[in-house]
Design an enzyme around this catalytic site. Sequence first.
Site, PDB file in Angstrom:
ATOM      1  N   GLU A   1       9.184  -3.843  10.736  1.00  0.00           N
ATOM      2  CA  GLU A   1       9.540  -2.520  10.216  1.00  0.00           C
ATOM      3  C   GLU A   1      10.027  -1.606  11.335  1.00  0.00           C
ATOM      4  O   GLU A   1       9.351  -1.458  12.373  1.00  0.00           O
ATOM      5  CB  GLU A   1       8.332  -1.885   9.493  1.00  0.00           C
ATOM      6  CG  GLU A   1       8.672  -0.512   8.939  1.00  0.00           C
ATOM      7  CD  GLU A   1       7.739  -0.027   7.831  1.00  0.00           C
ATOM      8  OE1 GLU A   1       6.850  -0.776   7.401  1.00  0.00           O
ATOM      9  OE2 GLU A   1       7.929   1.121   7.403  1.00  0.00           O
TER      10      GLU A   1
ATOM     11  N   GLU B   1      -1.397  -5.500   8.493  1.00  0.00           N
ATOM     12  CA  GLU B   1      -0.629  -4.917   9.597  1.00  0.00           C
ATOM     13  C   GLU B   1      -1.229  -5.293  10.949  1.00  0.00           C
ATOM     14  O   GLU B   1      -2.451  -5.439  11.075  1.00  0.00           O
ATOM     15  CB  GLU B   1      -0.594  -3.386   9.447  1.00  0.00           C
ATOM     16  CG  GLU B   1       0.167  -2.930   8.221  1.00  0.00           C
ATOM     17  CD  GLU B   1       0.298  -1.411   8.122  1.00  0.00           C
ATOM     18  OE1 GLU B   1      -0.137  -0.680   9.044  1.00  0.00           O
ATOM     19  OE2 GLU B   1       0.853  -0.956   7.104  1.00  0.00           O
TER      20      GLU B   1
ATOM     21  N   LYS C   1      -0.922  -9.473   2.727  1.00  0.00           N
ATOM     22  CA  LYS C   1      -0.240  -8.954   3.914  1.00  0.00           C
ATOM     23  C   LYS C   1      -1.190  -8.023   4.658  1.00  0.00           C
ATOM     24  O   LYS C   1      -1.981  -7.314   4.016  1.00  0.00           O
ATOM     25  CB  LYS C   1       1.029  -8.187   3.517  1.00  0.00           C
ATOM     26  CG  LYS C   1       1.780  -7.605   4.724  1.00  0.00           C
ATOM     27  CD  LYS C   1       3.127  -7.030   4.343  1.00  0.00           C
ATOM     28  CE  LYS C   1       3.087  -5.636   3.805  1.00  0.00           C
ATOM     29  NZ  LYS C   1       2.476  -4.615   4.702  1.00  0.00           N
TER      30      LYS C   1
ATOM     31  N   ASP D   1       0.845  -1.201   0.000  1.00  0.00           N
ATOM     32  CA  ASP D   1       0.000   0.000   0.000  1.00  0.00           C
ATOM     33  C   ASP D   1       0.878   1.247   0.000  1.00  0.00           C
ATOM     34  O   ASP D   1       0.373   2.372  -0.080  1.00  0.00           O
ATOM     35  CB  ASP D   1      -1.009  -0.011   1.155  1.00  0.00           C
ATOM     36  CG  ASP D   1      -0.355  -0.058   2.519  1.00  0.00           C
ATOM     37  OD1 ASP D   1       0.891  -0.130   2.592  1.00  0.00           O
ATOM     38  OD2 ASP D   1      -1.085  -0.030   3.524  1.00  0.00           O
ATOM     39  N   SER D   2       2.207   1.045   0.000  1.00  0.00           N
ATOM     40  CA  SER D   2       3.126   2.161  -0.268  1.00  0.00           C
ATOM     41  C   SER D   2       2.876   2.722  -1.665  1.00  0.00           C
ATOM     42  O   SER D   2       3.394   3.785  -2.003  1.00  0.00           O
ATOM     43  CB  SER D   2       4.585   1.704  -0.124  1.00  0.00           C
ATOM     44  OG  SER D   2       4.821   0.535  -0.876  1.00  0.00           O
TER      45      SER D   2
HETATM   46  O1  KIV Z   1       3.505  -1.130   1.660  1.00  0.00           O
HETATM   47  C1  KIV Z   1       4.694  -1.467   1.710  1.00  0.00           C
HETATM   48  O2  KIV Z   1       5.496  -1.204   0.802  1.00  0.00           O
HETATM   49  C2  KIV Z   1       5.148  -2.185   2.883  1.00  0.00           C
HETATM   50  C3  KIV Z   1       6.602  -2.464   3.001  1.00  0.00           C
HETATM   51  C4  KIV Z   1       7.297  -1.236   3.436  1.00  0.00           C
HETATM   52  C5  KIV Z   1       6.874  -3.617   3.877  1.00  0.00           C
HETATM   53  O3  KIV Z   1       4.371  -2.500   3.714  1.00  0.00           O
END
Ligand code: KIV
Length: 289
Positions: A206, A139, A137, A68-69
Site C-alpha cells: 500500500e 498488517e 490478512k 477493516d476499511s
Molecule cells: O481494509 C482494507 O480495505 C485494506 C485494503 C485497502 C488493502 O486493507
Amino acid sequence: MTHALKTPDSSRKSDKALYGGTSSRRITVRDIAAAKERGEKWPMLTAYDAMTASVFDEAGIPVMLVGDSMGNCHLGYESTVPVTMDEMTLLSAAVVRGTKRALIVGDLPFGSYQEGPVQALRSATRLVKEAGVGAVKLEGGERSAHQIELLVQAGIPVMAHIGLTPQSVNAYGGYPVQGRGEEAAQQLLRDAKAVQDAGAFAVVLELVPAELAAEVTRILHIPTVGIGAGVECDAQVLVWTDMAGMTAGRLPRFVKQYAKLRDVLADAAKGFAEDVVNGAYPAEEHSFH
Ligand code: KIV
C-alpha cells in the site's frame, strides 16, 4: 460444437484464469499461486455485505477482502482502528454467504493479533470457523512474521500487508507514502521477504513508489497486490466504495472511479421522495384491492 474447435491449451487457460475463467468452484490460494506462475494479473475488491459481494461475485471478481476499511466505509468510524472482531466476523460471514466463487479474505482488526502469534491464531481461527473465510490478512512485515508463521502452520492462509499499514495511522499522523529513500526502501524489501519466508500466500503493497513495488514484485514468488503501488504489481485492490463512486469527499490520488453510485443512489432516493409527496407512488399497479 464450438468447444471442439478450441486447442487444449486455450481451453485449459480460460478454465483456470482467475478473472474470466470458466470454473465456478471457489477459488483457493493454490489458484492464486498458479496465476503468479502464469504471469496473470487479477483484481481484488473489498466487500462488507452479502448483496454487494454477490454483485462482485457475478461480475467475476476472484478475490474479495472484507477489509477493516469497513470502519470508515461502512460503520461510520474515522479510521480502521476501532473495528472489532465481532464486527469483522459478522460482516465476513455475510460476504461468504453472498458469494459462490470468490476467495474471501477476512482482515484481522487492530488489537486482534499484535499481542503475539497465539492471539493471532485465536482471532484467525474465529474468522475461519465462524465466518467461513478462506484466508485472513494482517498488517506488518518483519514485525508480524511470527504471527504469519503460526497461522500458516495451523493451516490458515495469510495475506500480508506492508508499506502503509492504516492501523498505524496514529503513529504515522496520517497516511504518508512509504518506502521513499534508501533506508525505507531497504526496510520494505526486508518486510516483503520476511512475510514470504513466513509463508504468506500474497502481500498487499500500500502506498509505495511504483518502481519499488515493481522490484518487490520481481523478487517475490508470491503475488503482490497493489493499492497506490503502480501498475507492475501482480494484482490490484481498491476499496469498493471508492471504486464505484459511493465515498463522499476527496479520494486518494491512486483511486480511479468507475461509476458515480452516490449520485445514482441520491437521484433514486429523491425520485422516490418526490413521488411520495406528490401522491404518484404507489400507483394503481403497486396497489392491492
Ligand atoms: O481494509 C482494507 O480495505 C485494506 C485494503 C485497502 C488493502 O486493507
